[in-house]
Scaffold this active site. Structure first.
Site, mmCIF file in Angstrom:
data_model
loop_
_atom_site.group_PDB
_atom_site.id
_atom_site.type_symbol
_atom_site.label_atom_id
_atom_site.label_comp_id
_atom_site.label_asym_id
_atom_site.label_seq_id
_atom_site.Cartn_x
_atom_site.Cartn_y
_atom_site.Cartn_z
ATOM 1 N N THR A 98 120.435 11.238 38.689
ATOM 2 C CA THR A 98 121.478 12.267 38.734
ATOM 3 C C THR A 98 122.058 12.372 37.328
ATOM 4 O O THR A 98 122.689 11.416 36.849
ATOM 5 C CB THR A 98 122.593 11.877 39.723
ATOM 6 O OG1 THR A 98 122.023 11.728 41.013
ATOM 7 C CG2 THR A 98 123.677 12.954 39.770
ATOM 8 N N LYS A 140 122.668 19.467 43.339
ATOM 9 C CA LYS A 140 123.251 18.157 43.663
ATOM 10 C C LYS A 140 124.757 18.123 43.344
ATOM 11 O O LYS A 140 125.572 17.693 44.155
ATOM 12 C CB LYS A 140 122.494 17.082 42.872
ATOM 13 C CG LYS A 140 123.180 15.764 42.762
ATOM 14 C CD LYS A 140 122.625 14.711 43.678
ATOM 15 C CE LYS A 140 123.529 13.493 43.643
ATOM 16 N NZ LYS A 140 123.170 12.462 44.529
ATOM 17 N N LYS A 177 131.502 9.890 39.114
ATOM 18 C CA LYS A 177 130.431 10.293 38.183
ATOM 19 C C LYS A 177 129.958 11.719 38.487
ATOM 20 O O LYS A 177 129.850 12.563 37.590
ATOM 21 C CB LYS A 177 129.236 9.324 38.302
ATOM 22 C CG LYS A 177 128.021 9.778 37.501
ATOM 23 C CD LYS A 177 126.736 9.029 37.830
ATOM 24 C CE LYS A 177 125.549 9.737 37.168
ATOM 25 N NZ LYS A 177 124.250 9.114 37.423
HETATM 26 P P1 NAD Z 1 120.862 1.184 39.092
HETATM 27 O O1 NAD Z 1 121.776 0.882 37.958
HETATM 28 O O2 NAD Z 1 120.766 0.233 40.239
HETATM 29 O O3 NAD Z 1 119.362 1.381 38.526
HETATM 30 C C1 NAD Z 1 119.045 1.950 37.284
HETATM 31 C C2 NAD Z 1 117.974 1.074 36.657
HETATM 32 O O4 NAD Z 1 117.504 1.675 35.444
HETATM 33 C C3 NAD Z 1 118.498 -0.324 36.269
HETATM 34 O O5 NAD Z 1 117.742 -1.309 36.958
HETATM 35 C C4 NAD Z 1 118.306 -0.380 34.753
HETATM 36 O O6 NAD Z 1 117.959 -1.672 34.288
HETATM 37 C C5 NAD Z 1 117.190 0.623 34.567
HETATM 38 N N1 NAD Z 1 117.105 1.151 33.197
HETATM 39 C C6 NAD Z 1 118.069 1.669 32.419
HETATM 40 N N2 NAD Z 1 117.570 2.055 31.223
HETATM 41 C C7 NAD Z 1 116.246 1.778 31.259
HETATM 42 C C8 NAD Z 1 115.185 1.934 30.323
HETATM 43 N N3 NAD Z 1 115.378 2.450 29.113
HETATM 44 N N4 NAD Z 1 113.944 1.516 30.680
HETATM 45 C C9 NAD Z 1 113.728 0.963 31.893
HETATM 46 N N5 NAD Z 1 114.689 0.803 32.834
HETATM 47 C C10 NAD Z 1 115.931 1.188 32.506
HETATM 48 O O7 NAD Z 1 121.263 2.646 39.586
HETATM 49 P P2 NAD Z 1 120.860 3.343 40.985
HETATM 50 O O8 NAD Z 1 121.919 3.111 41.989
HETATM 51 O O9 NAD Z 1 119.431 3.001 41.301
HETATM 52 O O10 NAD Z 1 120.963 4.880 40.567
HETATM 53 C C11 NAD Z 1 119.957 5.515 39.794
HETATM 54 C C12 NAD Z 1 120.259 7.001 39.751
HETATM 55 O O11 NAD Z 1 120.302 7.518 41.073
HETATM 56 C C13 NAD Z 1 121.620 7.323 39.106
HETATM 57 O O12 NAD Z 1 121.476 8.473 38.314
HETATM 58 C C14 NAD Z 1 122.523 7.564 40.315
HETATM 59 O O13 NAD Z 1 123.589 8.447 40.024
HETATM 60 C C15 NAD Z 1 121.533 8.190 41.283
HETATM 61 N N6 NAD Z 1 121.888 8.049 42.706
HETATM 62 C C16 NAD Z 1 122.297 6.843 43.193
HETATM 63 C C17 NAD Z 1 122.637 6.730 44.547
HETATM 64 C C18 NAD Z 1 123.081 5.409 45.141
HETATM 65 O O14 NAD Z 1 123.579 5.393 46.263
HETATM 66 N N7 NAD Z 1 122.908 4.279 44.442
HETATM 67 C C19 NAD Z 1 122.541 7.848 45.387
HETATM 68 C C20 NAD Z 1 122.070 9.047 44.878
HETATM 69 C C21 NAD Z 1 121.757 9.138 43.528
#
Ligand code: NAD
Length: 300
Positions: A96, A171, A246
């Site tokens: 997102t 979204k 966010k």
């Molecule tokens: P998260 O922080 O658990 O996962 C993100 C991952 O990306 C981390 O493990 C981090 O180490 C990795 N990362 C960051 N930079 C990197 C790079 N350069 N190379 C490799 N890996 C890298 O976050 P999440 O909860 O999985 O959310 C991910 C996305 O999904 C976000 O944009 C969030 O807004 C969206 N989202 C989350 C939810 C939810 O309920 N968690 C729901 C809908 C949307």
């Protein structure tokens, strides 16, 4: 079966990648966090040593990263995907992020000869694990058609919302409705409490009257009327207030960039920021009712 690269194996990306493995794909994953990367290996995937290595060895790449700056870096950086993947590699960004970054990266991908879609999701970690996410997709028709069977391995509802960035637009518009409506429903319950109106009675009336909405009937912010809502488990998320803040921030940035008047979206963001700054960012977003109630959120 496809060779799929997966960058970002966190709370969402981890189970999404695991579902691709379950569907029979060969998944090569990478994450900065070794624990997340190991979970992917435990689920039957393979771990890449670097983004260039991952990019050179797959036909499709999915990214699930925290924010726009990570997406810009992973795609357009010196050692990024666009400099290393083969022409024709299908790119799917499910993070997102802001509409501007999504359109910027999609344009760069197009110049590099790689079809790209933005495909943010709703449904949370539960939906990611169950493979029931909703994907909101922006990008060219041909890229959408190629991506659809892959998205169907991770989600249930796949909507093509238009050109590049329109998945992100859908979204943040949806989540702006959600943030505002949750505050509206919460205010009504707080007012009812003060007026001596039983919450179940308010629910019985409004759930079948013009106040009906998802924030009331599926995700009711007070315990009782909807047993499955987070209010019944002390507001354990679900979808955290920090994530709502966010998405409302992204909505405000987008609104400003096109001169759209979204005063209630701005107010909702201010309230969620206050709630998060009071130390409650990890609580489910429906917990905003406690903040609106005042008095430390204690029910009368
Ligand atoms: P998260 O922080 O658990 O996962 C993100 C991952 O990306 C981390 O493990 C981090 O180490 C990795 N990362 C960051 N930079 C990197 C790079 N350069 N190379 C490799 N890996 C890298 O976050 P999440 O909860 O999985 O959310 C991910 C996305 O999904 C976000 O944009 C969030 O807004 C969206 N989202 C989350 C939810 C939810 O309920 N968690 C729901 C809908 C949307």
């Amino acid at each position: 079966m496809a060779n799929i690269g997966f960058v970002g194996l966190g709370n969402m990306g981890g189970p999404m990648a695991a579902n691709l493995v379950k569907a029979g794909h060969d998944v090569l994953g990478i994450d900065l966090d070794p624990v997340a990367a190991q979970r992917m290996v435990d689920a039957g995937g393979r771990q890449a040593g670097s983004i260039p290595e991952l990019s050179q060895n797959v036909d499709i790449i999915v990214t699930m990263l925290p924010a726009g700056r990570h997406v810009r870096d992973v795609y357009t950086g010196e050692t990024g995907i666009l400099k290393n993947a083969r022409t024709g590699t299908l790119l799917i960004d499910s993070s997102t992020i802001d509409v501007e970054s999504a359109r910027f990266v999609a344009q760069k991908a197009d110049l590099a000869g790689m079809p790209m879609i933005d495909a943010p999701v709703s449904g949370g970690v539960g939906g990611a694990e169950a493979g029931t996410l909703t994907f909101m997709v922006g990008g060219p028709d041909a890229a959408f058609e190629r991506a659809k069977p892959i998205l169907e391995n991770m989600g249930k509802t796949i909507v093509h919302a238009g050109g590049a960035g329109n998945g992100q637009a859908a979204k943040i518009c949806n989540n702006m409705i959600l943030g505002i409506s949750m505050i509206g429903v919460s205010e009504a319950f707080v007012l009812a409490e003060k007026l001596g109106l039983d919450r179940q009675k308010l629910f019985d009336v409004s759930s079948t009257a013009s106040g009906q909405c998802w924030s009331l009937t599926t995700y009711c912010p007070v315990p009782g009327p909807v047993p499955t809502s987070p209010a019944n488990r002390d507001y354990t998320p679900g979808f955290t207030s920090a994530m709502m803040a966010k998405d409302l921030t992204l909505a405000q940035a987008a609104a400003q960039s096109v001169g759209a008047a979204t005063p209630l979206g701005a107010e909702a963001l201010a309230l969620y920021n206050l709630f998060c700054n009071s130390g409650q960012g990890g609580l489910d977003f429906s917990g905003i009712v406690k903040f609106l109630r005042g008095n430390d959120g204690i029910e009368p």
